[in-house]
Scaffold this active site. Structure first.
Site, mmCIF file in Angstrom:
data_model
loop_
_atom_site.group_PDB
_atom_site.id
_atom_site.type_symbol
_atom_site.label_atom_id
_atom_site.label_comp_id
_atom_site.label_asym_id
_atom_site.label_seq_id
_atom_site.Cartn_x
_atom_site.Cartn_y
_atom_site.Cartn_z
ATOM 1 N N HIS A 205 -69.916 -21.026 -4.521
ATOM 2 C CA HIS A 205 -69.481 -22.208 -4.505
ATOM 3 C C HIS A 205 -70.569 -23.289 -3.719
ATOM 4 C CE1 HIS A 205 -68.114 -21.136 -0.329
ATOM 5 N NE2 HIS A 205 -68.239 -22.275 0.023
HETATM 6 C C1 UD1 Z 1 -65.863 -26.919 1.564
HETATM 7 C C2 UD1 Z 1 -66.829 -27.194 2.620
HETATM 8 C C3 UD1 Z 1 -67.804 -25.971 2.769
HETATM 9 C C4 UD1 Z 1 -66.903 -24.643 2.721
HETATM 10 C C5 UD1 Z 1 -66.004 -24.589 1.607
HETATM 11 C C6 UD1 Z 1 -64.748 -23.561 1.693
HETATM 12 C C7 UD1 Z 1 -67.428 -29.406 3.247
HETATM 13 C C8 UD1 Z 1 -68.461 -30.291 3.203
HETATM 14 N N1 UD1 Z 1 -67.664 -28.354 2.798
HETATM 15 O O1 UD1 Z 1 -66.620 -27.234 0.274
HETATM 16 O O2 UD1 Z 1 -68.450 -25.911 3.961
HETATM 17 O O3 UD1 Z 1 -67.987 -23.434 2.428
HETATM 18 O O4 UD1 Z 1 -65.182 -25.949 1.657
HETATM 19 O O5 UD1 Z 1 -64.155 -23.216 0.651
HETATM 20 O O6 UD1 Z 1 -66.637 -29.612 4.108
HETATM 21 N N2 UD1 Z 1 -60.426 -28.780 -4.923
HETATM 22 C C9 UD1 Z 1 -59.410 -28.517 -5.445
HETATM 23 N N3 UD1 Z 1 -58.406 -27.847 -4.744
HETATM 24 C C10 UD1 Z 1 -58.597 -27.635 -3.275
HETATM 25 C C11 UD1 Z 1 -59.722 -28.174 -2.709
HETATM 26 C C12 UD1 Z 1 -60.832 -28.564 -3.432
HETATM 27 O O7 UD1 Z 1 -59.192 -28.384 -6.812
HETATM 28 O O8 UD1 Z 1 -57.579 -27.347 -2.965
HETATM 29 C C13 UD1 Z 1 -61.688 -29.299 -5.665
HETATM 30 C C14 UD1 Z 1 -61.674 -30.771 -5.733
HETATM 31 O O9 UD1 Z 1 -62.032 -31.093 -7.194
HETATM 32 C C15 UD1 Z 1 -62.795 -30.996 -4.821
HETATM 33 C C16 UD1 Z 1 -63.730 -29.766 -4.931
HETATM 34 O O10 UD1 Z 1 -62.915 -28.742 -5.089
HETATM 35 O O11 UD1 Z 1 -63.526 -32.215 -5.103
HETATM 36 C C17 UD1 Z 1 -64.556 -29.433 -3.504
HETATM 37 O O12 UD1 Z 1 -63.865 -29.740 -2.601
HETATM 38 P P1 UD1 Z 1 -64.276 -29.940 -0.891
HETATM 39 O O13 UD1 Z 1 -63.294 -29.688 0.178
HETATM 40 O O14 UD1 Z 1 -64.723 -31.241 -1.051
HETATM 41 O O15 UD1 Z 1 -65.742 -28.960 -0.805
HETATM 42 P P2 UD1 Z 1 -65.762 -27.573 -1.007
HETATM 43 O O16 UD1 Z 1 -66.804 -27.510 -2.277
HETATM 44 O O17 UD1 Z 1 -64.517 -27.109 -1.248
HETATM 45 N N1 UDP Z 2 -61.707 -15.671 0.551
HETATM 46 C C1 UDP Z 2 -60.488 -15.477 0.005
HETATM 47 N N2 UDP Z 2 -60.164 -15.624 -1.304
HETATM 48 C C2 UDP Z 2 -61.107 -15.863 -2.277
HETATM 49 C C3 UDP Z 2 -62.496 -16.035 -1.554
HETATM 50 C C4 UDP Z 2 -62.732 -15.846 -0.274
HETATM 51 O O1 UDP Z 2 -59.423 -15.203 0.876
HETATM 52 O O2 UDP Z 2 -60.935 -15.997 -3.373
HETATM 53 C C5 UDP Z 2 -62.002 -15.606 2.166
HETATM 54 C C6 UDP Z 2 -62.957 -14.705 2.452
HETATM 55 O O3 UDP Z 2 -62.556 -13.473 2.787
HETATM 56 C C7 UDP Z 2 -63.384 -15.261 3.893
HETATM 57 C C8 UDP Z 2 -63.137 -17.024 3.422
HETATM 58 O O4 UDP Z 2 -62.266 -16.713 2.488
HETATM 59 O O5 UDP Z 2 -62.305 -15.067 4.663
HETATM 60 C C9 UDP Z 2 -64.403 -17.465 3.173
HETATM 61 O O6 UDP Z 2 -64.332 -18.789 2.788
HETATM 62 P P1 UDP Z 2 -65.320 -19.625 1.728
HETATM 63 O O7 UDP Z 2 -66.286 -18.705 1.287
HETATM 64 O O8 UDP Z 2 -64.391 -20.414 0.951
HETATM 65 O O9 UDP Z 2 -66.161 -20.344 2.913
HETATM 66 P P2 UDP Z 2 -67.446 -20.376 3.690
HETATM 67 O O10 UDP Z 2 -67.264 -19.111 4.559
HETATM 68 O O11 UDP Z 2 -68.540 -20.212 2.770
HETATM 69 O O12 UDP Z 2 -67.595 -21.510 4.288
#
Ligand code: UD1
Ligand code: UDP
Length: 362
Positions: A205
């Site tokens: 992601h």
């Molecule tokens: C965010 C964090 C990243 C983390 C990740 C974990 C920042 C800058 N980034 O990235 O560090 O690794 O979360 O998963 O804080 N969206 C949905 N449903 C949701 C949430 C998001 O559809 O519940 C979609 C939206 O279109 C949104 C996109 O995902 O624009 C990205 O979401 P955002 O929270 O901005 O960043 P992440 O890529 O999730």
């Molecule tokens: N995780 C989960 N379901 C998924 C993918 C990840 O429960 O489909 C959990 C994973 O085990 C870990 C956490 O989400 O505990 C990691 O989150 P993510 O990869 O979104 O964020 P990051 O750690 O890169 O910030």
């Protein structure tokens, strides 16, 4: 002492659970949980509150998705009112997401003390939004809880006073240790037609991998090739789902299954039973190291170097040819020994609670 916890995105939930649990029933400590609403889908948020037994948030700021500046600013403006109302003695922020830095900055301006859980991690790559969040949060924090000794070294080098830094271990591993016995309740492997130790698990992601159409196309091509040797299961993050939809790639290969994001127990079961995990997630690099499962990280760098030096993690960069070669080596049984990093033992939350208790009585 009145403590306010701030969470917002998926990886925050695994980190807050053990800290809240360790602070519960401590004398003279009350807790409030604030959810910023950065993540809001049921399978990106609610499911973790249920499975990790996190109390329902007392406040939800409902900020949702937007650009970095808008999201950060909205969290700040809505969170400021919450701090003014609740008057906490300490605000705990987690990890490196926009919710983390936004809350820390509000507190610094209101002269409210901040504790950062998962402090000191550095990728030394300022093109990552998370690296900016880490640097700023650590400069603002009064208590810095590090998961590994490299974190302490980074903070000292940046001029953080030694007495603010506490090496406590890794809270995400606390949650893993606590819930590992419960993975027997997950039927994810059979439900998804997978054989234990006969598949690879994929999560991607990071904007550097999924936001660039050419890179995402190449990654999916490489995964399709790997799937010819080893079936792959890919729970797709919503960011990635959107970017994939824009590419209109064929997604009907039965050996490369795309599914919605999974709950914690299903995902943990799939990690534990995987032959290899291919990821760019921070938390997944750590969990695979604890579980002893080979991890191939599709990034040039990591803020979690102990997963490479002690654990099962290999950085393969953006070289997708290498991704396939490393997967084949793992399939041939070329797997190196791993050691669990010091203090990744399920007790980090307790150590944090102890530090807070003695800090508050000073
Ligand atoms: C965010 C964090 C990243 C983390 C990740 C974990 C920042 C800058 N980034 O990235 O560090 O690794 O979360 O998963 O804080 N969206 C949905 N449903 C949701 C949430 C998001 O559809 O519940 C979609 C939206 O279109 C949104 C996109 O995902 O624009 C990205 O979401 P955002 O929270 O901005 O960043 P992440 O890529 O999730
Ligand atoms: N995780 C989960 N379901 C998924 C993918 C990840 O429960 O489909 C959990 C994973 O085990 C870990 C956490 O989400 O505990 C990691 O989150 P993510 O990869 O979104 O964020 P990051 O750690 O890169 O910030």
């Amino acid at each position: 002492m009145h403590i306010l916890h701030v969470v917002g995105a998926r990886p925050n939930f695994m980190k807050v659970a053990p800290v809240m649990a360790a602070l519960t029933d401590r004398p003279k400590i009350s807790q409030v949980l604030v959810h910023t609403g950065q993540h809001y889908d049921v399978n990106m948020s609610d499911i973790f509150f249920q499975q990790l037994a996190i109390p329902a948030p007392d406040v939800n700021l409902d900020v949702g998705s937007s650009s970095h500046a808008q999201q950060t600013a909205q969290i700040m403006s809505r969170f400021e009112a919450v701090v003014l109302k609740h008057q906490p003695d300490l605000v705990l922020v987690y990890g490196d997401v926009n919710s983390t830095v936004a809350a820390a900055l509000v507190c610094a301006k209101l002269e409210v003390r901040v504790g950062h859980v998962e402090a000191g991690l550095r990728s030394f790559d300022r093109t990552m939004p998370e690296e900016i969040n880490r640097l700023l949060t650590d400069q603002l924090a009064d208590l810095l809880f590090t998961p590994s000794a490299d974190g302490d070294a980074n903070l000292l080098r940046e001029g953080v006073a030694a007495e603010k830094i506490h090496l406590v271990g890794n809270v995400i591993i606390d949650t893993l240790v606590h819930l590992l016995p419960a993975v027997v309740c997950s039927d994810a492997t059979t439900r998804l037609y997978l054989k234990a130790k006969g598949y690879g698990l994929v999560t991607l992601h990071r904007p550097s991998n999924v936001d660039e159409p050419a890179m995402l196309r190449q990654i999916i091509g490489a995964l399709a090739q790997i799937a010819a040797d080893l079936p792959l299961i890919f729970p797709v993050h919503p960011r990635t789902r959107q970017k994939l939809a824009a590419l209109s790639l064929p997604m009907d290969d039965p050996r490369l299954q795309f599914v919605d994001p999974l709950g914690y127990l299903d995902f943990l079961a799939l990690q534990r039973n995987a032959t290899v995990v291919i990821t760019d997630s921070g938390g997944v690099q750590e969990e695979t190291t604890y579980l002893g499962v080979p991890c191939l990280t599709v990034r040039e760098n990591t803020e979690r170097p102990v997963t490479v030096t002690l654990g099962t993690n290999t950085l393969i960069g953006r070289d997708l040819h290498r991704l396939r070669k490393e997967t084949q080596a793992i399939l041939r049984g070329e797997i190196r020994q791993r050691h669990i990093p010091p203090l990744w033992d399920g007790k980090a939350g307790e150590r944090i609670a102890n530090v807070i208790a003695s800090w508050s009585s000073r």
